[in-house]
Each structure stands twice: as structure tokens, then as C-alpha cells.
Write a protein that holds these residues in place. Structure first.
Motif, PDB file in Angstrom:
ATOM      1  N   VAL A 148      50.827 -53.255  24.918  1.00 46.25           N
ATOM      2  CA  VAL A 148      49.582 -52.644  24.431  1.00 46.25           C
ATOM      3  C   VAL A 148      49.411 -51.279  25.094  1.00 46.25           C
ATOM      4  CG1 VAL A 148      47.092 -52.870  24.250  1.00 46.25           C
ATOM      5  CG2 VAL A 148      48.543 -54.906  24.104  1.00 46.25           C
ATOM      6  N   GLU A 149      49.155 -50.262  24.269  1.00 44.01           N
ATOM      7  CA  GLU A 149      48.991 -48.911  24.789  1.00 44.01           C
ATOM      8  C   GLU A 149      47.519 -48.637  25.094  1.00 44.01           C
ATOM      9  OE1 GLU A 149      49.288 -45.034  22.440  1.00 44.01           O
ATOM     10  OE2 GLU A 149      51.233 -45.084  23.485  1.00 44.01           O
ATOM     11  N   HIS A 150      47.242 -48.107  26.290  1.00 41.78           N
ATOM     12  CA  HIS A 150      45.884 -47.763  26.718  1.00 41.78           C
ATOM     13  C   HIS A 150      45.790 -46.251  26.886  1.00 41.78           C
ATOM     14  CE1 HIS A 150      45.026 -52.025  27.778  1.00 41.78           C
ATOM     15  NE2 HIS A 150      46.306 -52.036  28.107  1.00 41.78           N
ATOM     16  N   ALA A 151      44.728 -45.663  26.323  1.00 47.34           N
ATOM     17  CA  ALA A 151      44.473 -44.233  26.482  1.00 47.34           C
ATOM     18  C   ALA A 151      43.298 -44.044  27.442  1.00 47.34           C
ATOM     19  CB  ALA A 151      44.153 -43.593  25.136  1.00 47.34           C
ATOM     20  N   TYR A 152      43.458 -43.156  28.380  1.00 43.27           N
ATOM     21  CA  TYR A 152      42.393 -42.883  29.340  1.00 43.27           C
ATOM     22  C   TYR A 152      42.490 -41.432  29.767  1.00 43.27           C
ATOM     23  CZ  TYR A 152      46.094 -43.325  32.875  1.00 43.27           C
ATOM     24  OH  TYR A 152      47.243 -43.160  33.612  1.00 43.27           O
ATOM     25  N   GLY A 153      41.495 -40.939  30.454  1.00 39.95           N
ATOM     26  CA  GLY A 153      41.536 -39.557  30.902  1.00 39.95           C
ATOM     27  C   GLY A 153      40.173 -39.036  31.285  1.00 39.95           C
ATOM     28  N   PHE A 154      40.100 -37.739  31.577  1.00 42.41           N
ATOM     29  CA  PHE A 154      38.866 -37.127  32.048  1.00 42.41           C
ATOM     30  C   PHE A 154      38.984 -35.615  31.948  1.00 42.41           C
ATOM     31  CE2 PHE A 154      41.794 -38.030  35.472  1.00 42.41           C
ATOM     32  CZ  PHE A 154      41.914 -36.812  36.125  1.00 42.41           C
ATOM     33  N   HIS A 155      37.827 -34.955  31.933  1.00 38.25           N
ATOM     34  CA  HIS A 155      37.830 -33.506  32.016  1.00 38.25           C
ATOM     35  C   HIS A 155      38.076 -33.145  33.482  1.00 38.25           C
ATOM     36  CE1 HIS A 155      36.477 -29.344  32.080  1.00 38.25           C
ATOM     37  NE2 HIS A 155      36.547 -29.344  30.753  1.00 38.25           N
ATOM     38  N   PRO A 156      39.024 -32.257  33.775  1.00 38.37           N
ATOM     39  CA  PRO A 156      39.369 -31.965  35.174  1.00 38.37           C
ATOM     40  C   PRO A 156      38.176 -31.618  36.059  1.00 38.37           C
ATOM     41  CG  PRO A 156      41.001 -30.995  33.720  1.00 38.37           C
ATOM     42  CD  PRO A 156      39.917 -31.547  32.834  1.00 38.37           C
ATOM     43  N   MET A 157      37.239 -30.800  35.561  1.00 38.60           N
ATOM     44  CA  MET A 157      36.101 -30.406  36.398  1.00 38.60           C
ATOM     45  C   MET A 157      35.186 -31.597  36.682  1.00 38.60           C
ATOM     46  SD  MET A 157      36.446 -27.442  37.486  1.00 38.60           S
ATOM     47  CE  MET A 157      34.837 -27.430  38.274  1.00 38.60           C
ATOM     48  N   VAL A 158      34.984 -32.439  35.662  1.00 36.48           N
ATOM     49  CA  VAL A 158      34.162 -33.631  35.865  1.00 36.48           C
ATOM     50  C   VAL A 158      34.826 -34.556  36.882  1.00 36.48           C
ATOM     51  CG1 VAL A 158      33.223 -35.713  34.775  1.00 36.48           C
ATOM     52  CG2 VAL A 158      33.157 -33.525  33.567  1.00 36.48           C
ATOM     53  N   GLY A 159      36.136 -34.711  36.745  1.00 35.61           N
ATOM     54  CA  GLY A 159      36.878 -35.556  37.676  1.00 35.61           C
ATOM     55  C   GLY A 159      36.793 -35.042  39.105  1.00 35.61           C
ATOM     56  N   ILE A 160      36.886 -33.733  39.280  1.00 36.35           N
ATOM     57  CA  ILE A 160      36.829 -33.144  40.618  1.00 36.35           C
ATOM     58  C   ILE A 160      35.447 -33.339  41.242  1.00 36.35           C
ATOM     59  CG2 ILE A 160      36.865 -30.948  41.876  1.00 36.35           C
ATOM     60  CD1 ILE A 160      39.121 -30.068  39.972  1.00 36.35           C
ATOM     61  N   VAL A 161      34.397 -33.171  40.444  1.00 36.12           N
ATOM     62  CA  VAL A 161      33.029 -33.357  40.954  1.00 36.12           C
ATOM     63  C   VAL A 161      32.802 -34.808  41.376  1.00 36.12           C
ATOM     64  CG1 VAL A 161      30.578 -33.350  40.331  1.00 36.12           C
ATOM     65  CG2 VAL A 161      32.045 -31.438  39.649  1.00 36.12           C
ATOM     66  N   VAL A 162      33.229 -35.744  40.520  1.00 39.51           N
ATOM     67  CA  VAL A 162      33.100 -37.166  40.850  1.00 39.51           C
ATOM     68  C   VAL A 162      33.905 -37.491  42.105  1.00 39.51           C
ATOM     69  CG1 VAL A 162      33.638 -39.511  40.097  1.00 39.51           C
ATOM     70  CG2 VAL A 162      32.635 -37.889  38.484  1.00 39.51           C
ATOM     71  N   ALA A 163      35.120 -36.962  42.192  1.00 34.49           N
ATOM     72  CA  ALA A 163      35.980 -37.231  43.343  1.00 34.49           C
ATOM     73  C   ALA A 163      35.402 -36.629  44.622  1.00 34.49           C
ATOM     74  CB  ALA A 163      37.384 -36.675  43.092  1.00 34.49           C
ATOM     75  N   PHE A 164      34.727 -35.473  44.517  1.00 37.36           N
ATOM     76  CA  PHE A 164      34.091 -34.885  45.700  1.00 37.36           C
ATOM     77  C   PHE A 164      33.023 -35.826  46.245  1.00 37.36           C
ATOM     78  CE2 PHE A 164      30.744 -32.540  47.842  1.00 37.36           C
ATOM     79  CZ  PHE A 164      31.448 -31.707  48.705  1.00 37.36           C
ATOM     80  N   SER A 165      32.220 -36.398  45.342  1.00 36.33           N
ATOM     81  CA  SER A 165      31.179 -37.344  45.767  1.00 36.33           C
ATOM     82  C   SER A 165      31.800 -38.562  46.436  1.00 36.33           C
ATOM     83  CB  SER A 165      30.342 -37.781  44.555  1.00 36.33           C
ATOM     84  OG  SER A 165      29.758 -36.669  43.909  1.00 36.33           O
ATOM     85  N   VAL A 166      32.878 -39.057  45.844  1.00 38.45           N
ATOM     86  CA  VAL A 166      33.573 -40.217  46.409  1.00 38.45           C
ATOM     87  C   VAL A 166      34.163 -39.872  47.777  1.00 38.45           C
ATOM     88  CG1 VAL A 166      35.548 -41.747  46.128  1.00 38.45           C
ATOM     89  CG2 VAL A 166      34.080 -41.250  44.176  1.00 38.45           C
ATOM     90  N   GLY A 167      34.783 -38.697  47.891  1.00 42.67           N
ATOM     91  CA  GLY A 167      35.352 -38.272  49.160  1.00 42.67           C
ATOM     92  C   GLY A 167      34.287 -38.119  50.237  1.00 42.67           C
ATOM     93  N   PHE A 168      33.129 -37.610  49.841  1.00 42.15           N
ATOM     94  CA  PHE A 168      32.012 -37.470  50.790  1.00 42.15           C
ATOM     95  C   PHE A 168      31.609 -38.823  51.362  1.00 42.15           C
ATOM     96  CE2 PHE A 168      27.422 -37.693  51.500  1.00 42.15           C
ATOM     97  CZ  PHE A 168      27.258 -36.713  52.478  1.00 42.15           C
ATOM     98  N   LEU A 169      31.452 -39.811  50.481  1.00 43.57           N
ATOM     99  CA  LEU A 169      31.084 -41.151  50.924  1.00 43.57           C
ATOM    100  C   LEU A 169      32.194 -41.786  51.755  1.00 43.57           C
ATOM    101  CD1 LEU A 169      29.417 -42.398  47.625  1.00 43.57           C
ATOM    102  CD2 LEU A 169      28.261 -41.830  49.756  1.00 43.57           C
ATOM    103  N   SER A 170      33.440 -41.443  51.438  1.00 44.70           N
ATOM    104  CA  SER A 170      34.568 -41.943  52.211  1.00 44.70           C
ATOM    105  C   SER A 170      34.510 -41.452  53.650  1.00 44.70           C
ATOM    106  CB  SER A 170      35.887 -41.498  51.566  1.00 44.70           C
ATOM    107  OG  SER A 170      36.980 -41.750  52.415  1.00 44.70           O
ATOM    108  N   GLY A 171      34.300 -40.153  53.828  1.00 43.84           N
ATOM    109  CA  GLY A 171      34.200 -39.594  55.172  1.00 43.84           C
ATOM    110  C   GLY A 171      32.954 -40.046  55.897  1.00 43.84           C
ATOM    111  N   LEU A 172      31.872 -40.280  55.134  1.00 42.64           N
ATOM    112  CA  LEU A 172      30.601 -40.705  55.723  1.00 42.64           C
ATOM    113  C   LEU A 172      30.651 -42.132  56.229  1.00 42.64           C
ATOM    114  CD1 LEU A 172      27.570 -39.983  56.202  1.00 42.64           C
ATOM    115  CD2 LEU A 172      27.121 -40.947  53.930  1.00 42.64           C
ATOM    116  N   PHE A 173      31.222 -43.044  55.415  1.00 45.72           N
ATOM    117  CA  PHE A 173      31.198 -44.464  55.729  1.00 45.72           C
ATOM    118  C   PHE A 173      32.540 -45.017  56.213  1.00 45.72           C
ATOM    119  CE2 PHE A 173      27.649 -44.636  52.428  1.00 45.72           C
ATOM    120  CZ  PHE A 173      26.654 -44.672  53.389  1.00 45.72           C
TER     121      PHE A 173
END
Length: 273
Positions: A148-173
Motif C-alpha cells: 500500500v502506497e502512502h503519501a505524506y509531506g509538508f510545506h518546508p517553512m511550516v515544518g521548520i516552524v513546528v520543528a523549532f517549537s518541538v526543539g524548544f520543548l526538547s531543550g526545555l524538558f
């Protein structure tokens, strides 16, 4: 005995972290704080040291599990590197903000964060029928073992913003960021759970290096604790990846939700008590 217990904490944290793409800090940090009144070796442990030491350990969990997932061809390197552009700087900022938290506030905020992630996963299941195929942005495709083929993806800028938030919480906690990155990848970017977990561990490996350097410079790493935790985390990272391949996607998400709720409630109770 104290050293053996720390080894087991690293083993459990590495296994669960690799299995669900969490990194292991979600187990290691709460466990260190919970055990500190009972183990002489953990006397005078602070949240900052627990977080800094956890992030050093997560480097080895991330590397071990990433190498294991590479054999199963489940790591999306291109997506991981794009998301790391955001998570790396976020981890650096979060590590600096961490030094302002005390024991009580740290536990409560961390616990609420875990429960919030679990609720997001529950909402994701209920919203699943309304999803549409990915047609815009950075598109990736994956064919599972059933063909079964799965399609996924994201807009690079949206992905970077989301990842920044995740990275912040990673360093915080000190959690590696996977407890939020995996739900975000599954819900927002439609990653298949197995790919989300494997790619999350790759991102965690990279971002943990950044945040660890910051915590080391701040003196937040106890190297004795790290040396006891790392061997268990290394083997746990490999075992978690192996177990992951035997589970169905729904089972992975269910386990993730259960772990997040249990740890979240325990942390809130610890912080308030």
C-alpha cells in the motif's frame, strides 16, 4: 545497587523511546526526579541536571535506534534534515530557558505537556476520516510491506516552524522532542506511524547534540549518571527499534497515548505534592 538501577532506567528509557520515537527522556527525566529522594547517588539532583544528563544519554539512544531503523529502511533522511533546521535552534533556546525552572513548576508543566500530546493523538484518530491526500508542499511517498502506497509531506517553512517549537520543548524538558514530534508528523504531515517514529529518532539524535552542548556549557550534566545510563540506553535503542517492526501502526499510537498519560499524571501529582 544505585548504578544498576540507573542502568535499568537507561535501558527502559532507551527501549520505550526507540519503540515510540520519543527519545527516552520522557522516561529518564521523570525517573531520575522520582528516584532522587531514595537513591544516595542522586542526592541534590536538580531538574536542570536531570534534563542535561538526559539529553546526553538521548544522543546515544538516538544514534543506536537510527542505525537500527536504517536497516529496516524506515528513516526519511530528507524530511529529517529539513525539520532539523528548525529543531536545532529550538533546542538551543529551550536549553537556556530551562535554567529558570524549579522542581515543582518543571514537573507540573512537563506533566501537562504530556497529557496535551495524548489528547492531540486522540483527536487525531477522530479526525482521521476527514483527511485529504497530500497534494501540496514537500511530498514524499512510502510503500508498506503490504504494497500500500502512502503519501505524506509538508510545506518546508511550516515544518521548520513546528520543528523549532518541538526543539524548544526538547531543550526545555530534556525529552528529545519525540513526544510532540511524532504526533505532529502523524497528524499534521500524515507520516505513516512507522516512518514518523524512525525519522523522529534521527531528528532527536541531531537536536540532542545541539541542546547537550548548551547544557554541558551551563554545567547541567552529571557525567557519572550519564555513564551509568548510556549503556542501557544504547541496547534499549536497538531493542525498541526491533520491537517496533513487529507492531501495527494503531498499536504504536495506542502505546504512545498510554505512556504519555501515565507519565503526565505522575509528574503533575509529583509537582503538586
Amino acid at each position: 545497587m544505585d548504578l544498576i538501577i540507573l542502568f535499568l532506567v537507561g535501558l527502559i528509557g532507551g527501549t520505550v523511546g526507540s519503540l515510540l520515537g520519543l527519545g527516552g527522556g520522557i522516561i529518564v527525566v521523570p525517573a531520575l526526579l522520582f528516584l532522587s529522594p531514595y537513591l544516595p547517588i542522586l542526592k541534590d539532583l536538580t531538574p536542570q541536571v536531570a534534563v542535561g544528563t538526559s539529553l546526553v544519554v538521548i544522543i546515544f539512544t538516538g544514534l543506536s535506534s537510527t542505525l537500527a531503523y536504517m536497516k529496516y529502511k524506515k528513516v526519511d533522511y530528507k524530511s529529517g534534515l529539513i525539520l532539523f533546521i528548525g529543531s536545532g535552534p529550538g533546542a538551543f533556546v529551550g536549553a537556556w530557558v530551562n535554567k529558570s525552572l524549579n522542581n515543582q513548576s518543571f514537573s507540573v508543566y512537563f506533566g501537562l505537556f504530556m497529557i496535551f500530546c495524548s489528547i492531540l493523538l486522540l483527536l487525531n484518530e477522530r479526525m482521521k476520516p476527514r483527511r485529504k491526500d497530500v497534494t501540496k508542499g514537500y511530498i514524499r511517498k512510502f510503500t508498506d510491506h503490504q504494497g500500500v502506497e502512502h503519501a505524506y509531506g509538508f510545506h518546508p517553512m511550516v515544518g521548520i516552524v513546528v520543528a523549532f517549537s518541538v526543539g524548544f520543548l526538547s531543550g526545555l524538558f530534556g525529552i528529545g522532542g519525540g513526544s510532540l514530534m511524532v504526533p505532529a508528523m502523524i497528524m499534521l504531515f500524515l507520516f505513516p506511524p512507522h516512518i514518523a517514529v524512525a525519522t523522529s529518532m534521527f531528528i532527536i539524535f541531531l537536536s540532542s547534540i545541539v541542546s547537550s552542548i548548551t547544557h554541558i556549557s551551563l554545567g547541567h550534566v552529571n557525567w557519572l549518571y550519564a555513564l551509568c545510563l548510556i549503556p542501557g540506553a544504547w541496547f534499549g535503542g536497538k531493542w525498541g527499534a526491533k520491537i517496533n517492526q513487529r507492531l501495527k501502526s494503531k498499536q504504536i499510537v495506542l502505546l504512545l497515548r498510554i505512556i504519555l498519560i501515565i507519565v503526565g499524571i505522575r509528574l503533575i501529582f509529583q509537582g503538586l505534592a
